[in-house]
Design a protein around this motif. Structure first.
Motif, PDB file in Angstrom:
ATOM      1  N   PHE A  13      -2.895   1.946  -3.559  1.00  0.00           N
ATOM      2  CA  PHE A  13      -3.832   1.988  -2.335  1.00  0.00           C
ATOM      3  C   PHE A  13      -3.818   2.171  -1.239  1.00  0.00           C
ATOM      4  O   PHE A  13      -2.777   0.999  -0.149  1.00  0.00           O
ATOM      5  CB  PHE A  13      -5.316   0.902  -2.124  1.00  0.00           C
ATOM      6  CG  PHE A  13      -5.348   0.917  -4.022  1.00  0.00           C
ATOM      7  CD1 PHE A  13      -6.456   1.232  -4.677  1.00  0.00           C
ATOM      8  CD2 PHE A  13      -4.936  -0.574  -4.990  1.00  0.00           C
ATOM      9  CE1 PHE A  13      -6.444   1.689  -5.842  1.00  0.00           C
ATOM     10  CE2 PHE A  13      -5.314  -0.272  -6.933  1.00  0.00           C
ATOM     11  CZ  PHE A  13      -6.071   0.678  -6.933  1.00  0.00           C
ATOM     12  N   THR A  19     -10.295  10.895  -3.469  1.00  0.00           N
ATOM     13  CA  THR A  19     -11.354   9.718  -4.029  1.00  0.00           C
ATOM     14  C   THR A  19     -12.361   9.408  -3.386  1.00  0.00           C
ATOM     15  O   THR A  19     -12.877  10.529  -2.132  1.00  0.00           O
ATOM     16  CB  THR A  19     -11.150   8.120  -3.288  1.00  0.00           C
ATOM     17  OG1 THR A  19     -10.382   8.877  -2.297  1.00  0.00           O
ATOM     18  CG2 THR A  19      -9.216   7.976  -4.686  1.00  0.00           C
ATOM     19  N   GLY A  29      -2.016   2.615  -9.724  1.00  0.00           N
ATOM     20  CA  GLY A  29      -2.157   1.733  -8.648  1.00  0.00           C
ATOM     21  C   GLY A  29      -2.529   0.088  -9.243  1.00  0.00           C
ATOM     22  O   GLY A  29      -2.803   0.498 -10.926  1.00  0.00           O
ATOM     23  N   ALA A  62      -7.825  -4.694  -0.413  1.00  0.00           N
ATOM     24  CA  ALA A  62      -7.032  -3.971  -0.422  1.00  0.00           C
ATOM     25  C   ALA A  62      -6.148  -3.179   0.647  1.00  0.00           C
ATOM     26  O   ALA A  62      -5.181  -2.861   0.444  1.00  0.00           O
ATOM     27  CB  ALA A  62      -7.555  -2.914  -1.984  1.00  0.00           C
ATOM     28  N   ARG A 101       0.673  -0.765  -0.155  1.00  0.00           N
ATOM     29  CA  ARG A 101      -0.082   0.258   0.563  1.00  0.00           C
ATOM     30  C   ARG A 101       0.913   1.786   0.013  1.00  0.00           C
ATOM     31  O   ARG A 101       1.721   1.528   1.197  1.00  0.00           O
ATOM     32  CB  ARG A 101      -0.796   0.065   0.969  1.00  0.00           C
ATOM     33  CG  ARG A 101      -1.854  -1.036   1.194  1.00  0.00           C
ATOM     34  CD  ARG A 101      -2.997  -1.702   2.438  1.00  0.00           C
ATOM     35  NE  ARG A 101      -2.173  -1.008   3.192  1.00  0.00           N
ATOM     36  CZ  ARG A 101      -1.499  -0.985   4.947  1.00  0.00           C
ATOM     37  NH1 ARG A 101      -3.217  -0.687   5.534  1.00  0.00           N
ATOM     38  NH2 ARG A 101      -1.698  -1.603   5.453  1.00  0.00           N
TER      39      ARG A 101
END
Length: 412
Positions: A168, A85, A135, A112, A6
């Protein structure tokens, strides 16, 4: 299961799906189903927001042009910082996940983050792999029930459960609500049609919503956690609009036609035409800023006398320049959508969260990296959608826009 990598800390706009106060009877004759939106900012790192958006833009172009396949995508850009987002609280087989709401992709997948999908008793139906520029995800494919709120339960929905997800952070996956064609080539073995129905497709087929349409309302946020909008499935909410909802056809110009793509007749600023030829681009909730083709962006920078700020990657102007800033006008169809001076700047209360100076003034217009006429010249991100209501009507292959109470707000 492989460990997740991540790399991306996020500016997160959280779409929380709460049960509505009144009971809903969801059928083809029901009213559109609306869910409140909350903006939450959570960010660390040093990578510029512009770099994240531009990496996504490159991936979108290459994907639509067929320059890579989902099994051998280009490596994602190494980012350790912000992206904006919209995240929905979604249940998959009664398991809760926070999923990015994305009109620039169409696969739904989870896993994720720390929250993993419990596949006990389930049989995988294949593999899914999708690249997003910043990503990438590879995982198993299942069918199950995806629930938005307590009553919009979409059955037999195909979704992915990540074995490996990179790029992510603080989210569990993606709720893809873009064009269905974007699912082509993402699942192996491919379904008979080659395409995987989206949650919107299946909600419509199962008679849970009246129209195959998703509409978005956002308001400029004043703090890191503001209830600032609404996502509506099945139609629009006129209460969020102050003017008529005007639709234009999805563009036929490639590669913008692969997405929620529209044509701009021209862009004007202070009486001058910055882009006189018809250009094609996309509306994308996965992109933060507004990106103009390089030639138009240069004209805008010259007209504003803005300087490029090294710390943020954004254009920067003085207070005196801001006081003289005219509207930036987007001519879409037969309607002109004017982005006010306040609508052209980043919220000053959030300056430090993107590495900027607290009292500086940054513009939200960037360089798309494409020249006019390339087929995906501009990208309209969330900063534009905070000022104008937007609908993606996949049933009639069109996109709609309307003014809102925040079109002329001065909250930034």
């Amino acid at each position: 299961m492989l460990a997740k990598l991540r790399l991306l800390s996020a500016v997160v706009l959280t779409l929380t799906i709460h049960p509505l106060t009144n009971a809903l009877v969801i059928d083809r004759d029901a009213a559109p189903i609306a869910f409140p939106v909350v903006k939450r900012v959570n960010m660390t790192g040093t990578t510029k927001l512009v770099e994240v958006d531009q990496a996504r833009a490159r991936a979108l172009r290459e994907r639509a042009q067929g320059k890579w396949d989902h099994h051998h995508p280009p490596p994602p850009v190494h980012v350790t910082n912000q992206v904006v987002t919209y995240v929905a609280q979604v249940e998959v087989d009664k398991q809760p996940f926070a999923l990015i709401v994305d009109t620039g992709s169409s696969n739904t997948w989870v896993g994720a983050g720390l929250q993993q999908y419990n596949d006990t008793g389930k049989t995988s139906e294949g593999c899914v792999s999708v690249s997003y520029g910043s990503g990438y995800i590879f995982g198993a494919v299942y069918n199950g029930t995806v629930t938005l709120g307590r009553r919009l339960a979409i059955q037999k929905q195909t979704f992915g459960s990540a074995y490996f997800a990179i790029g992510f952070n603080d989210v569990d996956g993606i709720l893809g609500i873009g064009p269905t064609d974007l699912t082509e080539g993402t699942i192996d073995p491919a379904p008979p049609s080659g395409l995987t129905p989206t949650v919107t497709d299946n909600a419509y087929t199962q008679r849970l919503i009246r129209h195959k349409e998703v509409c978005m309302f956002y308001a400029p946020a004043k703090s890191q956690s503001d209830p600032n909008g609404e996502l509506t499935f099945g139609g629009s909410n006129p209460d969020k609009c102050t003017g008529s909802l005007n639709y234009v056809p999805i563009t036929t110009v490639s590669p913008a036609s692969s997405f929620v793509g529209i044509d701009l007749k021209k862009i004007t600023f202070n009486g001058d035409v910055l882009s006189s030829a018809v250009t094609s681009g996309i509306v994308d909730t996965g992109t933060t800023l507004i990106y103009l083709p390089t030639d138009t962006f240069s004209a805008y920078q010259n007209a504003t006398n803005a300087t490029l700020d090294d710390n943020t990657g954004l254009l920067k102007i003085t207070k005196e320049q801001y006081d003289e800033l005219p509207p930036l006008n987007f001519h879409i169809g037969e309607t002109t959508y004017g982005l006010t001076p306040n609508g052209q700047i980043w919220p000053r209360a959030l300056n430090t969260l993107i590495g900027g100076e607290a009292d500086a003034i940054y513009l939200v217009v960037g360089d798309s990296g494409a020249v006019s006429g390339s087929g995906l010249d501009f990208i309209i991100g969330y900063t534009f959608l905070e000022r104008f209501y937007h609908c993606y009507d996949s049933q009639n292959n069109q996109a709609g826009f309307a003014t809102t109470p925040y079109t002329h707000a001065t909250t930034n």
